[in-house]
Write a protein that holds these residues in place. Structure first.
Motif, PDB file in Angstrom:
ATOM      1  N   VAL A 172     -15.111  12.230  34.863  1.00  0.00           N
ATOM      2  CA  VAL A 172     -14.781  10.993  34.149  1.00  0.00           C
ATOM      3  C   VAL A 172     -13.975  11.295  32.888  1.00  0.00           C
ATOM      4  O   VAL A 172     -13.049  10.565  32.531  1.00  0.00           O
ATOM      5  CB  VAL A 172     -16.065  10.217  33.799  1.00  0.00           C
ATOM      6  N   MET A 173     -14.302  12.404  32.226  1.00  0.00           N
ATOM      7  CA  MET A 173     -13.636  12.737  30.968  1.00  0.00           C
ATOM      8  C   MET A 173     -12.422  13.639  31.163  1.00  0.00           C
ATOM      9  O   MET A 173     -11.783  14.039  30.176  1.00  0.00           O
ATOM     10  CB  MET A 173     -14.639  13.422  30.030  1.00  0.00           C
ATOM     11  N   SER A 174     -12.095  13.970  32.402  1.00  0.00           N
ATOM     12  CA  SER A 174     -10.975  14.891  32.638  1.00  0.00           C
ATOM     13  C   SER A 174      -9.654  14.321  32.149  1.00  0.00           C
ATOM     14  O   SER A 174      -8.777  15.061  31.688  1.00  0.00           O
ATOM     15  CB  SER A 174     -10.883  15.232  34.127  1.00  0.00           C
ATOM     16  N   GLY A 175      -9.497  13.009  32.256  1.00  0.00           N
ATOM     17  CA  GLY A 175      -8.246  12.393  31.815  1.00  0.00           C
ATOM     18  C   GLY A 175      -8.034  12.446  30.320  1.00  0.00           C
ATOM     19  O   GLY A 175      -6.914  12.238  29.842  1.00  0.00           O
ATOM     20  N   THR A 176      -9.107  12.715  29.569  1.00  0.00           N
ATOM     21  CA  THR A 176      -8.994  12.807  28.107  1.00  0.00           C
ATOM     22  C   THR A 176      -9.265  14.224  27.613  1.00  0.00           C
ATOM     23  O   THR A 176      -9.452  14.430  26.416  1.00  0.00           O
ATOM     24  CB  THR A 176      -9.985  11.832  27.436  1.00  0.00           C
ATOM     25  N   LYS A 177      -9.275  15.188  28.539  1.00  0.00           N
ATOM     26  CA  LYS A 177      -9.582  16.572  28.146  1.00  0.00           C
ATOM     27  C   LYS A 177      -8.530  17.129  27.193  1.00  0.00           C
ATOM     28  O   LYS A 177      -8.862  17.848  26.233  1.00  0.00           O
ATOM     29  CB  LYS A 177      -9.672  17.467  29.382  1.00  0.00           C
ATOM     30  N   GLU A 201     -18.977  20.037  20.563  1.00  0.00           N
ATOM     31  CA  GLU A 201     -19.816  18.907  20.955  1.00  0.00           C
ATOM     32  C   GLU A 201     -19.433  17.645  20.188  1.00  0.00           C
ATOM     33  O   GLU A 201     -19.418  16.548  20.754  1.00  0.00           O
ATOM     34  CB  GLU A 201     -21.287  19.254  20.733  1.00  0.00           C
ATOM     35  N   ASP A 202     -19.132  17.803  18.893  1.00  0.00           N
ATOM     36  CA  ASP A 202     -18.650  16.655  18.121  1.00  0.00           C
ATOM     37  C   ASP A 202     -17.359  16.107  18.712  1.00  0.00           C
ATOM     38  O   ASP A 202     -17.181  14.890  18.836  1.00  0.00           O
ATOM     39  CB  ASP A 202     -18.421  17.047  16.656  1.00  0.00           C
ATOM     40  N   ALA A 203     -16.444  16.999  19.073  1.00  0.00           N
ATOM     41  CA  ALA A 203     -15.170  16.572  19.645  1.00  0.00           C
ATOM     42  C   ALA A 203     -15.393  15.799  20.941  1.00  0.00           C
ATOM     43  O   ALA A 203     -14.736  14.785  21.201  1.00  0.00           O
ATOM     44  CB  ALA A 203     -14.261  17.780  19.888  1.00  0.00           C
ATOM     45  N   PHE A 204     -16.314  16.266  21.773  1.00  0.00           N
ATOM     46  CA  PHE A 204     -16.612  15.573  23.026  1.00  0.00           C
ATOM     47  C   PHE A 204     -17.193  14.185  22.752  1.00  0.00           C
ATOM     48  O   PHE A 204     -16.779  13.181  23.363  1.00  0.00           O
ATOM     49  CB  PHE A 204     -17.585  16.396  23.869  1.00  0.00           C
ATOM     50  N   THR A 205     -18.158  14.114  21.832  1.00  0.00           N
ATOM     51  CA  THR A 205     -18.783  12.820  21.509  1.00  0.00           C
ATOM     52  C   THR A 205     -17.758  11.835  20.966  1.00  0.00           C
ATOM     53  O   THR A 205     -17.724  10.663  21.368  1.00  0.00           O
ATOM     54  CB  THR A 205     -19.917  13.023  20.494  1.00  0.00           C
ATOM     55  N   TYR A 206     -16.912  12.300  20.050  1.00  0.00           N
ATOM     56  CA  TYR A 206     -15.914  11.404  19.465  1.00  0.00           C
ATOM     57  C   TYR A 206     -14.885  10.970  20.509  1.00  0.00           C
ATOM     58  O   TYR A 206     -14.410   9.829  20.487  1.00  0.00           O
ATOM     59  CB  TYR A 206     -15.211  12.085  18.292  1.00  0.00           C
ATOM     60  N   THR A 207     -14.546  11.879  21.426  1.00  0.00           N
ATOM     61  CA  THR A 207     -13.615  11.512  22.498  1.00  0.00           C
ATOM     62  C   THR A 207     -14.218  10.416  23.368  1.00  0.00           C
ATOM     63  O   THR A 207     -13.529   9.461  23.759  1.00  0.00           O
ATOM     64  CB  THR A 207     -13.268  12.743  23.358  1.00  0.00           C
ATOM     65  N   PHE A 208     -15.501  10.534  23.675  1.00  0.00           N
ATOM     66  CA  PHE A 208     -16.172   9.487  24.441  1.00  0.00           C
ATOM     67  C   PHE A 208     -16.096   8.147  23.714  1.00  0.00           C
ATOM     68  O   PHE A 208     -15.789   7.103  24.314  1.00  0.00           O
ATOM     69  CB  PHE A 208     -17.632   9.864  24.691  1.00  0.00           C
ATOM     70  N   ILE A 209     -16.393   8.158  22.421  1.00  0.00           N
ATOM     71  CA  ILE A 209     -16.368   6.906  21.648  1.00  0.00           C
ATOM     72  C   ILE A 209     -14.958   6.314  21.627  1.00  0.00           C
ATOM     73  O   ILE A 209     -14.762   5.111  21.851  1.00  0.00           O
ATOM     74  CB  ILE A 209     -16.888   7.165  20.220  1.00  0.00           C
ATOM     75  N   LEU A 210     -13.965   7.151  21.367  1.00  0.00           N
ATOM     76  CA  LEU A 210     -12.579   6.672  21.318  1.00  0.00           C
ATOM     77  C   LEU A 210     -12.120   6.184  22.685  1.00  0.00           C
ATOM     78  O   LEU A 210     -11.367   5.204  22.790  1.00  0.00           O
ATOM     79  CB  LEU A 210     -11.669   7.784  20.804  1.00  0.00           C
ATOM     80  N   LYS A 211     -12.567   6.820  23.738  1.00  0.00           N
ATOM     81  CA  LYS A 211     -12.245   6.386  25.105  1.00  0.00           C
ATOM     82  C   LYS A 211     -12.832   4.996  25.362  1.00  0.00           C
ATOM     83  O   LYS A 211     -12.172   4.111  25.921  1.00  0.00           O
ATOM     84  CB  LYS A 211     -12.782   7.398  26.107  1.00  0.00           C
ATOM     85  N   ALA A 212     -14.093   4.816  24.963  1.00  0.00           N
ATOM     86  CA  ALA A 212     -14.743   3.525  25.164  1.00  0.00           C
ATOM     87  C   ALA A 212     -14.032   2.408  24.408  1.00  0.00           C
ATOM     88  O   ALA A 212     -14.022   1.248  24.848  1.00  0.00           O
ATOM     89  CB  ALA A 212     -16.202   3.607  24.724  1.00  0.00           C
ATOM     90  N   LEU A 213     -13.419   2.749  23.276  1.00  0.00           N
ATOM     91  CA  LEU A 213     -12.709   1.762  22.457  1.00  0.00           C
ATOM     92  C   LEU A 213     -11.225   1.660  22.807  1.00  0.00           C
ATOM     93  O   LEU A 213     -10.485   0.926  22.142  1.00  0.00           O
ATOM     94  CB  LEU A 213     -12.855   2.122  20.976  1.00  0.00           C
ATOM     95  N   THR A 255      -1.815  11.756  25.130  1.00  0.00           N
ATOM     96  CA  THR A 255      -2.832  12.807  25.261  1.00  0.00           C
ATOM     97  C   THR A 255      -3.954  12.403  26.199  1.00  0.00           C
ATOM     98  O   THR A 255      -4.970  13.084  26.282  1.00  0.00           O
ATOM     99  CB  THR A 255      -3.444  13.141  23.880  1.00  0.00           C
ATOM    100  N   SER A 256      -3.794  11.289  26.914  1.00  0.00           N
ATOM    101  CA  SER A 256      -4.883  10.815  27.767  1.00  0.00           C
ATOM    102  C   SER A 256      -4.917  11.500  29.109  1.00  0.00           C
ATOM    103  O   SER A 256      -5.878  11.377  29.859  1.00  0.00           O
ATOM    104  CB  SER A 256      -4.756   9.306  27.995  1.00  0.00           C
ATOM    105  N   GLY A 257      -3.844  12.203  29.457  1.00  0.00           N
ATOM    106  CA  GLY A 257      -3.797  12.854  30.752  1.00  0.00           C
ATOM    107  C   GLY A 257      -3.400  11.911  31.858  1.00  0.00           C
ATOM    108  O   GLY A 257      -3.423  12.251  33.030  1.00  0.00           O
TER     109      GLY A 257
END
Length: 752
Positions: A92-97, A729-741, A748-750
């Motif tokens: 799910v997060m591969s597109g924002t890796k 881990e912070d980078a992953f969490t923030y990426t999830f939040i930014l993805k949700a928003l 850079t979304s892939g």
């Protein structure tokens, strides 16, 4: 103290990593369409259902995912399921890796990678911790103090020039972790012997918080004793040739205190005390004078103290007898013990003194005050520093004491240390007992962690160390505020807020991340976290809800958010969220929430209660299976939780708990985007709790929003151990939040 769902610090005053970053240009931030749609991702894992019936007081609960619990953490089917969840999360997060990697580089770029802590004097040495460029872990170092430097002063500085005494590395965590090929490495205690010749350190290589203690020669690093196994990190020297330590029972409750004489086999160590009441745990600390050790036997509401003279370590004596509801802590100076005592009557604590030779003869030094909580104390030969809380903010008050041997009377005319920010955090640091210099750590939501030395005679404070933040960080670009939300019963709930003043509009259009905890009387004070700049510099507002169950507003703040009042914790958080929306800090479409451990219980509860209020949620190592866990005394440390949450073997507590337990209240409704994390070796919140919660959410939720579960196989309750691993881990969490928003730029979304 080992708390079962103990707080994972969202801000660490001791971490040296500092982070490099230039704010992005928002003109090119083009959101990707449906960047979090599950239609573009593989199907999520579906956990099988195996009916498991649980019955209590005629009430039947069916737990279809009970099979996910495995105390050995080795069941192939369970490990396969956890791997499938991790693979799904990666997919799910591969597109924002690509964006996540860039974000990690941005966060890491603010770090001054080669850095040292503020040195502390011990005997003839300066001791400090040191980070090296590119290394995950710390070195423990020391330097000789020049012979002409005879006494500590406010302006002490450790020389590092070419003519300075050479640096000696006592222990290098990097070497230990690499040479032993450990994916997880953490030192829970590092204790130097009184004569500075030996070091005892406690090592955890799994994340389960079960330690092995090694004793080494401070000069050569050579082992001088056989390792001591299966210990807690509670460890103190009793003279130069003996150690006092604590072990745990089969449910990881610290229950026995031992005396170990160097050279003896652990099997013949002397058990000084065995706490047999399963509601109580043992802790250990040394007096500031280093003449006594104090053993505390504590539950959530009661703490009694034993003491031993380090010159006679086999003689453990009662100092403050056990009285239900009385919580005590002790310091020593001269011929007196100083006792902070909290009771039901004196709920914010009073400070007493008693002669060492007659502990029943007490004198009140600082009486109880309803508006001021005595949180801690630090004792010196001629001074006393008291850490207090008033109106939700910490403060330090210092007092000059009469000479040793003279009578102790009520203390008057204390001096309060001044702080510049409207909201802030302060923590005690190691200080020299014989000096007049108090050391403490200070930070705010816009001020990096700073170490100060404060002269208690003159009232002058000198900055000794401030964490470096690279990349042009300027604290004046940020605004901190304290606001107050009205709870459903009219109680005023404080909220701490920070934002970048040049980016935030405060018209409801800004994204906001709201953090909460609310248990164990723990205070989530507004401190600094460097990685959060990556959110603030993208226009985020960051806020902390100081909800009941914590201790920010005094002891009663905890009392009004636990047991049969626990739901106040959740409704307070909802009230804070509604306040922020009503006052145009954000909208529910821009509101994200986060909590860890007992804060994960908070997140799970409010997601069930008000899923419409939030856009995204992060629940870290969450305690979400409350009823089942607290009904099972074989789970580590469950018995010690009954005074905080209640004993569900009693009908009233059972049904009250069931009414808010996140796992038991998942229902068929829409939920926001959710990220849940776990550590396979977590001994405080077993990995199965978040795994079951996610499985039930997948089965019942009626939306297509993201639901991700990430289980770290080489981590425990506090996640991974390396400093850069934590930033990842912070980078992953923030990426999830930014993805949700939908805030991740298309470039850079892939995605095309």
């Amino acid at each position: 103290m080992l708390l079962r769902r103990q707080l994972c610090n969202h801000v660490s005053l001791l971490c040296l990593p500092r982070l490099l970053y230039s704010p992005p240009s928002f003109s090119h931030f083009t959101p990707t369409k449906s960047s979090h749609s599950l239609s573009q991702s593989p199907s999520p894992p579906v956990a099988k259902k195996v009916e498991h019936v649980l019955e209590m007081f005629g009430d039947v609960r069916v737990d279809n995912y009970y099979w996910l619990r495995d105390d050995s953490r080795s069941d192939p089917e369970i490990l396969s399921h956890l791997n499938l969840e991790n693979s799904y999360t990666d997919s799910v997060m591969s597109g924002t890796k690509k964006f996540e990697d860039e974000l990690f580089g941005e966060i890491k770029g603010r770090v001054k990678e080669d850095d040292i802590s503020a040195p502390i004097r011990r005997g003839q040495y300066y001791y400090y911790m040191k980070y090296l460029q590119g290394k995950e872990y710390v070195q423990y170092c020391r330097r000789l103090i020049p012979s002409n430097d005879t006494a500590p002063s406010l302006y002490d500085t450790m020389s590092t020039g070419s003519d300075a005494p050479p640096e000696h590395v006592i222990l290098d965590e990097n070497v230990k972790a690499q040479s032993q090929n450990h994916s997880f490495y953490s030192i829970g205690a590092f204790k130097v012997s009184p004569n500075n010749k030996l070091v005892a350190y406690a090592e955890d290589t799994k994340g389960d918080e079960i330690y092995t203690v090694y004793v080494i020669d401070a000069k050569t690093g050579a082992l001088v004793d056989k390792p001591l196994v299966s210990l807690t990190p509670y460890l103190e020297w009793a003279g130069d040739e003996a150690l006092v330590y604590i072990t745990m029972d089969e449910i990881l409750r610290p229950d026995k205190v031992w005396l170990h004489k160097l050279g003896n086999d652990q099997l013949i160590d002397i058990c000084l005390y065995h706490e047999k009441d399963h509601i109580f745990s043992i802790d250990l600390e040394a007096s500031e004078s280093k003449k006594f050790l104090f053993v505390g036997s504590r539950s959530k509401i009661t703490r009694s103290i034993f003491y031993l003279d380090v010159a006679k370590p086999e003689d453990l004596r009662v100092l403050t007898p056990r009285v239900v509801g009385a919580d005590t802590s002790v310091s020593h100076r001269g011929n007196h013990f100083f006792i902070r005592r909290r009771t039901d009557k004196f709920f914010n604590s009073e400070l007493l003194a008693c002669p060492v030779e007659n502990t029943s003869e007490t004198t009140v030094l600082i009486p109880h005050r309803e508006s001021v909580k005595i949180q801690g104390k630090q004792l010196f030969m001629e001074h006393l520093a008291v850490y207090e809380r008033e109106n939700g903010l910490p403060k330090i008050t210092t007092y000059r004491l009469p000479p040793v041997g003279e009578p102790l009377k009520s203390l008057q005319g204390g001096q309060t240390v001044d702080f510049v920010d409207p909201i802030y955090s302060i923590e005690p640091s190691e200080s020299q007992f014989a000096s007049s210099i108090l050391r403490f750590s200070y930070s705010s939501m816009k001020t990096p962690p700073s170490v100060y030395d404060h002269d208690m005679n003159t009232g002058i404070s000198v900055l000794k160390k401030i964490e470096t933040v690279l990349g042009g960080f300027n604290s004046s670009n940020y605004v901190t505020e304290r606001k107050w939300a009205n709870a459903s019963d009219g109680t005023q709930i404080p909220i701490s807020i920070v934002y970048q003043k040049n980016l935030v509009k405060l018209d409801g259009s800004d994204p906001l991340l709201l953090y909460g905890y609310g248990s164990y009387e723990i205070c989530i004070d507004p401190g600094f976290k460097t990685s959060q700049l990556s959110l603030l510099d993208r226009g985020f507002i960051y806020a902390i809800a100081h909800i009941r169950g914590g201790g920010e507003m005094g002891r009663q703040w905890n009392e009004n958010g636990k047991l049969l009042k626990k739901k106040n914790t959740f409704t307070d958080f909802i009230a804070c969220a509604e306040y922020l929306i009503e006052n145009q800090y954000c909208t529910n479409e821009k509101l994200c929430i986060e909590g860890r451990s007992a804060g994960g219980l908070l997140i799970g509860a409010v997601l069930n209660m008000r899923p419409d209020l939030f856009k995204a949620a992060v629940a870290g190592v969450p305690f979400v299976d409350v009823v089942t866990s607290l009904l099972d005394p074989t789970i580590p440390l469950t018995t010690t939780e009954w005074e905080e949450f209640g004993d569900p073997r009693k009908k009233e507590f059972y049904f009250y708990m069931k009414s808010y337990s996140p796992f038991d209240n998942v229902k068929a409704q829409n939920y926001p985007n959710i990220l849940v994390t776990a550590g396979l070796n977590d001994s405080l919140v077993m990995y199965s709790e978040p795994a079951k919660f996610v499985a039930k959410l997948r089965d019942m939720k009626t939306d297509d929003n993201i639901l991700l579960f990430k289980c770290e196989f080489c981590a425990g309750h506090s996640s991974k151990s390396g400093r850069f691993e934590k930033l990842q881990e912070d980078a992953f969490t923030y990426t999830f939040i930014l993805k949700a928003l939908n805030m991740i730029p298309a470039s850079t979304s892939g995605q095309s």
